[in-house]
Design an enzyme around this catalytic site. Structure first.
Site, PDB file in Angstrom:
ATOM      1  N   ARG A   1       0.817  -1.217   0.000  1.00  0.00           N
ATOM      2  CA  ARG A   1       0.000   0.000   0.000  1.00  0.00           C
ATOM      3  C   ARG A   1       0.848   1.262   0.000  1.00  0.00           C
ATOM      4  NH1 ARG A   1      -2.627  -3.951  -0.889  1.00  0.00           N
ATOM      5  NH2 ARG A   1      -4.849  -4.172  -0.474  1.00  0.00           N
TER       6      ARG A   1
ATOM      7  N   GLY B   1       4.184   8.765  25.476  1.00  0.00           N
ATOM      8  CA  GLY B   1       2.973   9.110  24.746  1.00  0.00           C
ATOM      9  C   GLY B   1       3.214   9.432  23.280  1.00  0.00           C
TER      10      GLY B   1
ATOM     11  N   LYS C   1      10.736   0.497  29.491  1.00  0.00           N
ATOM     12  CA  LYS C   1       9.922   0.930  28.352  1.00  0.00           C
ATOM     13  C   LYS C   1      10.581   0.590  27.020  1.00  0.00           C
ATOM     14  CE  LYS C   1       7.329   4.737  30.368  1.00  0.00           C
ATOM     15  NZ  LYS C   1       7.023   6.174  30.288  1.00  0.00           N
TER      16      LYS C   1
ATOM     17  N   ASN D   1      11.278  16.852  28.435  1.00  0.00           N
ATOM     18  CA  ASN D   1      11.901  17.947  29.190  1.00  0.00           C
ATOM     19  C   ASN D   1      12.869  18.743  28.347  1.00  0.00           C
ATOM     20  OD1 ASN D   1      14.874  17.477  30.155  1.00  0.00           O
ATOM     21  ND2 ASN D   1      13.841  15.482  30.112  1.00  0.00           N
TER      22      ASN D   1
ATOM     23  N   CYS E   1      17.162  25.794  13.880  1.00  0.00           N
ATOM     24  CA  CYS E   1      17.241  24.673  14.818  1.00  0.00           C
ATOM     25  C   CYS E   1      16.243  24.922  15.950  1.00  0.00           C
ATOM     26  CB  CYS E   1      18.662  24.479  15.330  1.00  0.00           C
ATOM     27  SG  CYS E   1      19.167  25.592  16.666  1.00  0.00           S
TER      28      CYS E   1
ATOM     29  N   CYS F   1       6.028  17.325  34.344  1.00  0.00           N
ATOM     30  CA  CYS F   1       5.132  16.497  33.539  1.00  0.00           C
ATOM     31  C   CYS F   1       4.436  15.431  34.370  1.00  0.00           C
ATOM     32  CB  CYS F   1       5.914  15.793  32.460  1.00  0.00           C
ATOM     33  SG  CYS F   1       6.678  16.937  31.366  1.00  0.00           S
TER      34      CYS F   1
ATOM     35  N   CYS G   1      22.048  32.625  16.509  1.00  0.00           N
ATOM     36  CA  CYS G   1      21.749  31.480  17.388  1.00  0.00           C
ATOM     37  C   CYS G   1      23.021  30.938  18.023  1.00  0.00           C
ATOM     38  CB  CYS G   1      21.042  30.388  16.589  1.00  0.00           C
ATOM     39  SG  CYS G   1      20.724  28.889  17.548  1.00  0.00           S
TER      40      CYS G   1
HETATM   41 ZN   LIG Z   1      19.643  27.676  15.889  1.00  0.00          ZN
END
Ligand SMILES: [Zn+2]
Length: 275
Positions: free
Chosen positions: A11, A38, A83, A128, A170, A186, A243
């Site tokens: 498919r 999740g 997990k 986090n 980024c 969380c 940045c």
């Molecule tokens: Zn950057």
């Protein structure tokens, strides 16, 4: 491709944009998924079922009873299991022919750097801010595409940082580290179960497109979902020339980032701070 592969992926092969060549590129891809909670659950399930050749599934946590409401890789019988291992069992049951490497550890420093170096693409399914920035730095350094998702309460977000390209922003361009925003814990936050499914599934879609080399990625666009009103919003953003991570004077160019402090990893449902 074997006869069985032609059937299994038929498919996909039928899609004009994807075809046999796109599927072969998917089969040759190594994806690193950080976080088997999740977001990582649906992302990993779709990448495995769609034939990503190698998946490294990273999570230092164990399955908890409270995870089962949304972390669909895991089952009640596997509460207490790592997990990463529980995830491997779920993925192998669907597609035994791909290579699944479970890693039960915190990713930081040299380990993170070495793993990202071997990846074709990275999915950030963590929860986090410190880990998100560490993953971003490694992806900038090694020029790997990063598919980033987050989900908390009824709010979701997703974007792609295609760091193979010089003009790509980024994660740090969009969410500068050290912004004095309180990171919500969380562990005590509510999360609408299918929200993680929606965002994690979109991460899988973007990852498969990148792997196959098709379509237009979310690079430069942040999608924001309010699942309570079921409204999507798109925010366009550009690379920040100044940045501190991907800019010309960024620490990542020199490798200095490897000496920054390790992240305090918690796996679950994506960044609690949604920016
Ligand atoms: Zn950057």
């Amino acid at each position: 491709m074997t006869d069985e592969q032609l059937l299994r992926y038929s498919r996909h092969i039928l899609l004009d944009a994807l075809g046999i060549e796109g599927q072969e590129r998917i089969l040759a891809t190594h994806a690193v998924i950080v976080g088997a909670g999740g977001l990582g659950s649906p992302a990993a399930l779709y990448l495995a079922s769609a034939g990503i050749g190698k998946i490294t599934l990273v999570d230092d946590d164990t399955v908890d009873f409270t995870n089962l409401q949304r972390q669909i890789l895991h089952t009640q019988a596997r509460v207490g299991m790592a997990k990463a291992e529980s995830g491997k069992q779920a993925l192998q049951a669907i597609n035994p022919e791909i290579d699944i490497v479970p890693l039960q550890q915190r990713l930081s420093g040299d380990t993170l750097d070495a793993l990202v170096a071997t990846a074709d693409l990275v999915l950030d399914c963590t929860d986090n801010f410190a880990t998100r920035h560490a993953i971003n730095r490694a992806c900038v350094h090694h020029r790997k595409p990063l598919v980033s998702g987050a989900a908390i309460r009824f709010d979701g977000q997703i974007s792609v940082y295609d760091l193979r390209r010089d003009d790509s922003p980024c994660y740090h361009c969009l969410f500068p580290e050290g912004d004095d925003v309180e990171e919500v814990r969380c562990a005590v936050m509510g999360v609408f179960a299918p929200l993680t499914g929606i965002v994690g599934t979109m991460q899988a879609a973007e990852a498969l497109k990148l792997a196959a080399g098709i379509g237009e990625s979310l690079s430069g666009r942040l999608l924001l979902l309010d699942a309570l009103d079921m409204e999507w919003r798109t925010v366009r953003f550009k690379k920040d020339a100044g940045c501190a991570v991907c800019g010309p004077s960024g620490s990542v160019r020199s490798g200095e980032y490897l000496r920054q402090p390790a992240a305090n990893h918690e796996s679950a449902d994506g960044a609690c701070r949604l920016g």
